[in-house]
Design a protein around this motif. Sequence first.
Motif, PDB file in Angstrom:
ATOM      1  N   VAL A   1       0.842  -1.197   0.000  1.00 24.16           N
ATOM      2  CA  VAL A   1       0.000   0.000   0.000  1.00 24.16           C
ATOM      3  C   VAL A   1       0.877   1.247   0.000  1.00 24.16           C
ATOM      4  CG1 VAL A   1      -1.920  -1.146   1.165  1.00 24.16           C
ATOM      5  CG2 VAL A   1      -0.158   0.011   2.523  1.00 24.16           C
ATOM      6  N   LEU A   2       0.283   2.358  -0.401  1.00 20.49           N
ATOM      7  CA  LEU A   2       0.967   3.644  -0.371  1.00 20.49           C
ATOM      8  C   LEU A   2       0.705   4.320   0.965  1.00 20.49           C
ATOM      9  CD1 LEU A   2      -0.052   4.913  -3.930  1.00 20.49           C
ATOM     10  CD2 LEU A   2       1.815   3.356  -3.291  1.00 20.49           C
ATOM     11  N   ASP A   3       1.612   5.174   1.382  1.00 14.89           N
ATOM     12  CA  ASP A   3       1.397   5.935   2.618  1.00 14.89           C
ATOM     13  C   ASP A   3       0.476   7.109   2.283  1.00 14.89           C
ATOM     14  OD1 ASP A   3       1.454   7.214   5.023  1.00 14.89           O
ATOM     15  OD2 ASP A   3       3.624   7.081   5.293  1.00 14.89           O
ATOM     16  N   ASN A   4      -0.804   6.797   2.149  1.00 18.20           N
ATOM     17  CA  ASN A   4      -1.775   7.779   1.674  1.00 18.20           C
ATOM     18  C   ASN A   4      -1.985   8.926   2.659  1.00 18.20           C
ATOM     19  OD1 ASN A   4      -2.689   6.498  -0.886  1.00 18.20           O
ATOM     20  ND2 ASN A   4      -3.203   4.825   0.507  1.00 18.20           N
ATOM     21  N   HIS A   5      -1.955   8.628   3.943  1.00 12.27           N
ATOM     22  CA  HIS A   5      -2.144   9.675   4.936  1.00 12.27           C
ATOM     23  C   HIS A   5      -1.011  10.698   4.847  1.00 12.27           C
ATOM     24  CE1 HIS A   5      -2.125  11.629   8.900  1.00 12.27           C
ATOM     25  NE2 HIS A   5      -3.421  11.366   8.935  1.00 12.27           N
ATOM     26  N   ARG A   6       0.208  10.216   4.725  1.00 12.75           N
ATOM     27  CA  ARG A   6       1.354  11.133   4.630  1.00 12.75           C
ATOM     28  C   ARG A   6       1.311  11.920   3.319  1.00 12.75           C
ATOM     29  NH1 ARG A   6       5.962  12.944   6.443  1.00 12.75           N
ATOM     30  NH2 ARG A   6       7.763  13.216   5.054  1.00 12.75           N
ATOM     31  N   ALA A   7       0.867  11.287   2.249  1.00 13.85           N
ATOM     32  CA  ALA A   7       0.770  12.002   0.976  1.00 13.85           C
ATOM     33  C   ALA A   7      -0.171  13.190   1.106  1.00 13.85           C
ATOM     34  CB  ALA A   7       0.277  11.058  -0.119  1.00 13.85           C
ATOM     35  N   GLY A   8      -1.327  12.970   1.746  1.00 10.19           N
ATOM     36  CA  GLY A   8      -2.265  14.066   1.967  1.00 10.19           C
ATOM     37  C   GLY A   8      -1.690  15.138   2.862  1.00 10.19           C
ATOM     38  N   ARG A   9      -0.964  14.716   3.893  1.00 12.86           N
ATOM     39  CA  ARG A   9      -0.389  15.689   4.830  1.00 12.86           C
ATOM     40  C   ARG A   9       0.705  16.517   4.158  1.00 12.86           C
ATOM     41  NH1 ARG A   9       0.396  16.074  11.169  1.00 12.86           N
ATOM     42  NH2 ARG A   9       1.804  17.871  11.163  1.00 12.86           N
TER      43      ARG A   9
ATOM     44  N   ILE B   1      -8.574   4.832   0.519  1.00 15.77           N
ATOM     45  CA  ILE B   1      -7.472   5.668   0.029  1.00 15.77           C
ATOM     46  C   ILE B   1      -7.885   7.132   0.065  1.00 15.77           C
ATOM     47  CG2 ILE B   1      -6.120   6.268  -2.016  1.00 15.77           C
ATOM     48  CD1 ILE B   1      -6.132   3.299  -2.753  1.00 15.77           C
ATOM     49  N   THR B   2      -9.073   7.425  -0.438  1.00 12.25           N
ATOM     50  CA  THR B   2      -9.591   8.796  -0.395  1.00 12.25           C
ATOM     51  C   THR B   2      -9.680   9.302   1.036  1.00 12.25           C
ATOM     52  OG1 THR B   2     -10.827   8.754  -2.481  1.00 12.25           O
ATOM     53  CG2 THR B   2     -11.709  10.153  -0.738  1.00 12.25           C
ATOM     54  N   GLN B   3     -10.214   8.494   1.918  1.00 15.16           N
ATOM     55  CA  GLN B   3     -10.395   8.901   3.310  1.00 15.16           C
ATOM     56  C   GLN B   3      -9.054   9.187   3.984  1.00 15.16           C
ATOM     57  OE1 GLN B   3     -12.642   5.574   4.772  1.00 15.16           O
ATOM     58  NE2 GLN B   3     -14.524   6.198   3.719  1.00 15.16           N
ATOM     59  N   GLN B   4      -8.052   8.350   3.702  1.00 11.30           N
ATOM     60  CA  GLN B   4      -6.737   8.548   4.307  1.00 11.30           C
ATOM     61  C   GLN B   4      -6.074   9.822   3.780  1.00 11.30           C
ATOM     62  OE1 GLN B   4      -4.896   4.858   3.223  1.00 11.30           O
ATOM     63  NE2 GLN B   4      -6.153   3.665   4.647  1.00 11.30           N
ATOM     64  N   ARG B   5      -6.205  10.088   2.499  1.00  6.44           N
ATOM     65  CA  ARG B   5      -5.596  11.290   1.926  1.00  6.44           C
ATOM     66  C   ARG B   5      -6.296  12.550   2.438  1.00  6.44           C
ATOM     67  NH1 ARG B   5      -4.430   8.798  -4.214  1.00  6.44           N
ATOM     68  NH2 ARG B   5      -2.780   7.403  -3.460  1.00  6.44           N
TER      69      ARG B   5
ATOM     70  N   GLU C   1       2.314  -6.643   5.336  1.00  9.95           N
ATOM     71  CA  GLU C   1       2.001  -5.386   4.664  1.00  9.95           C
ATOM     72  C   GLU C   1       3.278  -4.587   4.464  1.00  9.95           C
ATOM     73  OE1 GLU C   1      -1.538  -2.629   5.443  1.00  9.95           O
ATOM     74  OE2 GLU C   1       0.092  -1.563   6.479  1.00  9.95           O
ATOM     75  N   VAL C   2       3.465  -4.099   3.262  1.00 14.21           N
ATOM     76  CA  VAL C   2       4.597  -3.221   2.934  1.00 14.21           C
ATOM     77  C   VAL C   2       4.015  -1.860   2.561  1.00 14.21           C
ATOM     78  CG1 VAL C   2       6.530  -2.779   1.391  1.00 14.21           C
ATOM     79  CG2 VAL C   2       6.076  -5.115   2.186  1.00 14.21           C
ATOM     80  N   VAL C   3       4.526  -0.805   3.178  1.00 10.95           N
ATOM     81  CA  VAL C   3       4.044   0.544   2.914  1.00 10.95           C
ATOM     82  C   VAL C   3       5.097   1.299   2.103  1.00 10.95           C
ATOM     83  CG1 VAL C   3       3.251   2.706   3.929  1.00 10.95           C
ATOM     84  CG2 VAL C   3       2.724   0.534   5.060  1.00 10.95           C
ATOM     85  N   ILE C   4       4.663   1.866   0.988  1.00  9.20           N
ATOM     86  CA  ILE C   4       5.559   2.631   0.112  1.00  9.20           C
ATOM     87  C   ILE C   4       5.520   4.099   0.539  1.00  9.20           C
ATOM     88  CG2 ILE C   4       6.138   3.241  -2.257  1.00  9.20           C
ATOM     89  CD1 ILE C   4       6.352   0.239  -1.612  1.00  9.20           C
ATOM     90  N   ALA C   5       6.658   4.648   0.881  1.00  6.98           N
ATOM     91  CA  ALA C   5       6.733   6.012   1.437  1.00  6.98           C
ATOM     92  C   ALA C   5       6.330   7.064   0.415  1.00  6.98           C
ATOM     93  CB  ALA C   5       8.153   6.286   1.922  1.00  6.98           C
ATOM     94  N   SER C   6       5.839   8.180   0.943  1.00  3.46           N
ATOM     95  CA  SER C   6       5.470   9.335   0.120  1.00  3.46           C
ATOM     96  C   SER C   6       6.555  10.392   0.201  1.00  3.46           C
ATOM     97  CB  SER C   6       4.152   9.947   0.616  1.00  3.46           C
ATOM     98  OG  SER C   6       3.114   8.992   0.616  1.00  3.46           O
TER      99      SER C   6
END
Length: 332
Positions: A166-174, A199-203, A323-328
Motif C-alpha cells: 500500500v501507499l502511505d496515503n495519509h502522509r501524501a495528503g499531509r 485511500i480517499t479517506q486517508q488522503r 504489509e509493505v508501505v511505500i513512502a510518500s
Amino acid sequence: MARRDKVTIADIARHVGLTNMTVSRALNKPDKVKPATRERILAAARELGYVPNAFASHLRSRENRLIGLVTASVDNPFYSEVIKAISRDAKKQNYTIMLIDTDGAPELEEVAIETLLSYQVAGIILSPVSDDAEYRPAYLDRLRRARLPVVMLDRTLDVADFSRVVLDNHRAGRLLGEQLVKQDIQQVLALTGPRGSRITQQRLAGLKEAYAAAGVPLALEQRPGDYTLQPAYRDMADYLRHGMLPEAVFGFNQLITLGAMRALHDAHVSRDDVLVVGIDRLPYADIFDVSVWCAVHDTYQAGHEAIQLLFEKINDPAASAREVVIASSLIR
C-alpha cells in the motif's frame, strides 16, 4: 476466406500412419521415441502447421510458472509503471505474467479471477476495483479454498489474510496539505476518488491534519469521482461554470489532476489564479514547462515488493500475511 481448422495430434498421426499416443509422446516427451520416428513426426507437424496447446502443456507440467495480474485501470500511468516492474522481476525468476484489465467493473473482476483459477496460476497480484470497506467480492472464498497465494496492491480489500503493498496515503495528503498551508491557501477543492474509498479517506485525513497542526482554517469542498480523468474534468468544468474559482485544486491521483488541469485550461483559467497540486507524478509535465507540487511514490518499488511478497508465499505457503508501505515524498 474459409476458416482454417486447427491441426491436432490426430491429424499428424493420420498423416504419418502412427498412433495418437506415439505422436503425443514425440511432441511432449521426445526422449521416449526413437530418433528416426521423432524426426518424421516433427517434420509432419511443421508441414501441417501444428501449434502446441500451451495451456494443456502447462497443466501437464509439474511446476506452474504463470502469475496472474489483475488491475482495474491499466491505462493509469501509475499502474503501467508498477506492471513493468512486476513483469521484469517475474522474468528474472522465469515466470510469465498474465495481465487482465477489469476496467473498474466488478463483474469483469469476477471473470478475471475465475479465468486465472482455471489456468491454475501460481499466484495472483490483485488491485481490486474498489477499496470500500463494504466491498466483499464472492471470489474471496474461492481464492481461500484454492489456497492460492494472493497479494493486493494499492487498492486493497478489507481482509487480513492476504499480503499487501500500500501507499502511505495519509502522509501524501499531509505533505500536500503542509505545502498548501505554506502557500497561504485556505480554500481547497478536492477532486477525490469515491467517498467510501479508504485511500480517499486517508488522503483527506492527512490534508485536514496538516491544517489542524498549523492552526489554519480550511474551507474544503470534496467532489468524489472514480480516480479517472473524465469525471474529474466534468466536475472541475461544472465548478467553474457556476462562477466559482477555488484558491487551490487537489487532485487525488494522476488522472484526476490531469482532468482538472484540462478543464482549467479549456476555461482559460491561468495557472497563476488557481494552484494545482496532486498525488502521483505527472509524466512529461516539465516538457511543457508545467510545475505542479506532487506527492509521489516509488512505482518500481511498489511492483517489486508486490511480486517479492507473492514469491514469498509461493515458496512458503505457511508464511504469514505481511504489509509493505511505500513512502510518500514531495516533488515539484
